[in-house]
Design an enzyme around this catalytic site. Structure first.
Site, PDB file in Angstrom:
ATOM      1  N   ASP A 220      26.145  -2.319 -19.831  1.00  0.00           N
ATOM      2  CA  ASP A 220      25.866  -1.267 -20.096  1.00  0.00           C
ATOM      3  C   ASP A 220      26.685  -0.583 -18.530  1.00  0.00           C
ATOM      4  O   ASP A 220      26.574  -1.059 -17.178  1.00  0.00           O
ATOM      5  CB  ASP A 220      24.272  -0.891 -20.201  1.00  0.00           C
ATOM      6  CG  ASP A 220      23.799   0.447 -20.296  1.00  0.00           C
ATOM      7  OD1 ASP A 220      23.905   1.092 -21.396  1.00  0.00           O
ATOM      8  OD2 ASP A 220      23.108   1.369 -19.841  1.00  0.00           O
ATOM      9  N   GLU A 244      31.060  -0.856 -20.976  1.00  0.00           N
ATOM     10  CA  GLU A 244      30.742  -0.249 -21.475  1.00  0.00           C
ATOM     11  C   GLU A 244      31.475   1.199 -20.141  1.00  0.00           C
ATOM     12  O   GLU A 244      30.539   0.978 -19.986  1.00  0.00           O
ATOM     13  CB  GLU A 244      29.883   1.238 -21.915  1.00  0.00           C
ATOM     14  CG  GLU A 244      29.018   2.329 -21.942  1.00  0.00           C
ATOM     15  CD  GLU A 244      27.593   2.852 -21.828  1.00  0.00           C
ATOM     16  OE1 GLU A 244      27.662   4.040 -22.684  1.00  0.00           O
ATOM     17  OE2 GLU A 244      27.179   2.155 -20.788  1.00  0.00           O
TER      18      GLU A 244
END
Ligand SMILES: *[C@@H]1O[C@H](CO)[C@@H](O)[C@H](O)[C@H]1NC(C)=O
Ligand SMILES: *[C@@H]1O[C@H](CO)[C@@H](O)[C@H](O)[C@H]1NC(C)=O
Ligand SMILES: *[C@@H]1O[C@H](CO)[C@@H](O)[C@H](O)[C@H]1NC(C)=O
Ligand SMILES: *[C@@H]1O[C@H](CO)[C@@H](O)[C@H](O)[C@H]1NC(C)=O
Length: 527
Positions: A220, A244
């Site tokens: 993330d 990400e």
């Protein structure tokens, strides 16, 4: 290589020792654990706007692996697994898993350590991979300043960057050292320059991957941590990493292709949405974006995760429900150079807009397997697998746009030819692709319609589409008409009446549709 073999050998749960190359052949089903399946198969109501736990679990996922595998997926990305902020906040509960408070404990809402290990084992028994989602950048609080003593193992203010909101995305220091979140749930930004913290995370990721037999990690908020933190983190994990980097700018994103195995393909996501959202979209912009990525990224577009939907963006059908446009847009991630990722619920035609609306409970769909979009996904996975099997170089073959206009694309990735258009279901697109590269008069099939066509004398393809539908063309020699029609299932074996809200009641009485056997057989051949 040697290192990864050694790491594999020490795993507590045997993994499939997945290399980046093995991941390239896979296709990934992304799910939010809390919303995918309940332990007992019950189907509680789940109002996404309340942002509360709806009680999906890891055990629930185990019970629905057939559903995922029968669509042709061979990897599952689950939402984050560690303990989160408890109780209601102004932004709801932490059902999504992205609000870490304790790195060393699992989130009990989703089950026990043993449940998660069982999920991993169950996936591996099917030859499928497990991808876990991890958050390093921050921990979640409910006040400013946070109650640091509630964090585990970092309970000192000095473990975090001093508080400031991120206000300037053109200032990378601001992006890396200031805080995400809001007044309700400020996300305390870890001091990932501190050596003790860095060492903790390198050791933590290794232990986490080993303990639960993960085959890959999805990371993330990658752009919110300094770049040189990542190579050693990825190395310590011992497995494939997918980052990400939430940004549409190719040059910006390309920097991160140097520090992780792969990144989510956000730069193509935005033009993809624009291209198919309505009939005035521009497909040539999608093509030029992808061509720019092919030269900007370390591994071209190969090491990207290709997606149309995810947990952070409105679902495609919140913009556009014309099914021809939906099916064209859905096709893209499966026919390009990247690793296809499908966000759970897309196959059931879910329409949720911005978070939290896009995190619907899948059990409310009844996990029906004969809906057109489920059939489409099953077909696309089968087509990609057939192409991989037929051409040993398929996954390393750079796609070419044989033509790209505002309203249509012809995409070649031998032996696959994909024809997309954005005229919608009232249109009759036509393509003339002289340089398709097939053998003279070769017998071909559009796997979406199961129509057999012939290449012309020069190996080119001239076809007219029906009702604006996409066409995915393969030689009949690798994808027969009977295989194609079998994949579509047939109404007499519809599962819809048997499943649904009462599926916990007992074993379903149904015969196994033959497409399930074929899909299983095809998957087995590839492993
Ligand atoms: C989830 O479980 C909690 C605790 O048992 C319960 O209070 C809540 O109502 C459940 N939520 C749903 C949507 O069933
Ligand atoms: C801070 O967290 C600790 C540990 O969870 C808890 O015991 C304490 O009551 C909290 N303090 C406040 C002011 O909420
Ligand atoms: C960039 O952001 C950092 C952290 O907020 C700040 O200290 C610095 O002054 C900013 N630089 C510029 C040029 O604005
Ligand atoms: C069509 O898409 C374009 C580009 O995304 C957008 O600017 C426009 O508002 C859309 N039109 C409609 C009617 O949705």
């Amino acid at each position: 290589m040697l290192l990864s073999l050694l790491v594999c050998a020490t795993f507590v749960i045997p993994t499939l020792c997945a290399s980046a190359q093995n991941w390239q052949k896979r296709s990934i089903y992304q799910l939010v654990t809390d919303r995918f399946a309940t332990t007992d198969g019950s189907a509680p109501s789940c109002d996404t706007s309340e942002r509360r736990y709806c009680n999906g679990t890891w055990k629930g996922i185990i019970n629905k692996l057939d559903y995922i595998q029968r669509m042709g997926f061979d990897a599952v990305w689950i939402s984050p697994i560690v303990a989160n902020l408890e109780g209601p906040t102004g932004d709801g509960e932490a059902y999504h898993g992205y609000w870490t408070v304790d790195h060393n404990t699992l989130n009990a809402h989703f089950g026990s350590e043993s449940d998660l290990k069982q999920l991993s084992t169950a996936l591996h028994a099917r030859g499928m991979y497990l991808m876990i989602d991890v958050v390093v950048n921050h921990m979640a609080a409910s006040s400013i300043p946070p109650n640091y003593t509630a964090f585990e193992p970092f309970d000192q203010q000095s473990d975090f960057h001093p508080f400031c909101w991120i206000t300037d995305y053109s200032n990378q220091t601001n992006v890396e050292q200031c805080w995400l979140g809001d007044q309700n749930v400020p996300l305390a930004d870890m001091d990932t320059e501190d050596e003790d913290i860095v060492n903790f995370f390198y050791s933590w990721i290794q232990t986490l991957v080993n303990s639960y037999g993960a085959d890959g990690v999805r990371i993330d908020t990658v752009k919110h941590v300094r770049k040189d933190f990542w190579p050693d983190f990825a190395q310590a994990s011992g497995v494939f990493s997918l980052g990400e980097v939430l940004d549409g700018d190719i040059q910006y994103v390309s920097q991160y292709t140097q520090v992780l195995d792969s990144i989510l393909d956000y730069p193509a996501f935005y033009p993809l949405i624009r291209a198919f959202t309505n009939t005035t979209g521009d497909l040539s912009q999608l093509a030029s974006t992808v061509e720019a990525e092919q030269s900007a990224y370390k591994h071209g577009v190969f090491m990207t995760g290709a997606f149309l939907e995810n947990a952070d963006n409105p679902r495609f059908q919140s913009f556009q429900t014309d099914q021809a446009l939906v099916m064209n847009a859905m096709t893209w991630p499966f026919v390009g150079d990247g690793i296809p990722i499908l966000y759970y619920g897309q196959e059931q035609g879910y329409t949720g807009g911005n978070d939290p609306a896009n995190r619907e409970a899948l059990w409310l769909s009844g996990y029906e397997e004969n809906k057109p979009l489920v059939v489409h996904v099953r077909t696309l996975n089968a087509a990609r697998k057939a192409a991989i099997k037929a051409n040993g170089q398929f996954i390393d073959t750079t796609l070419k746009f044989l033509s790209a206009t505002k309203s249509s694309l012809a995409i070649s990735k031998s032996p696959m030819l994909t024809l997309l258009s954005n005229g919608g279901s009232t249109s009759t697109p036509s393509w003339n692709v002289p340089d398709a590269g097939y053998a003279p008069n070769e017998e071909l099939i559009d796997v979406v319609s199961c129509m057999v066509i012939n290449a012309n004398k020069e190996g080119g393809v001239s076809v007219q589409g029906s009702k604006g539908m996409p066409q995915v063309i393969l030689p009949v020699s690798i994808f027969s008409k009977s295989f194609c029609t079998t994949l579509k299932g047939d109404a007499s074996t519809s599962l819809s009446s048997a499943q649904g809200a009462s599926s916990a009641a007992g074993p379903l009485r149904k015969r196994t549709p033959s497409w399930q056997l074929l899909v299983t057989l095809l998957a087995a051949l590839l492993l």
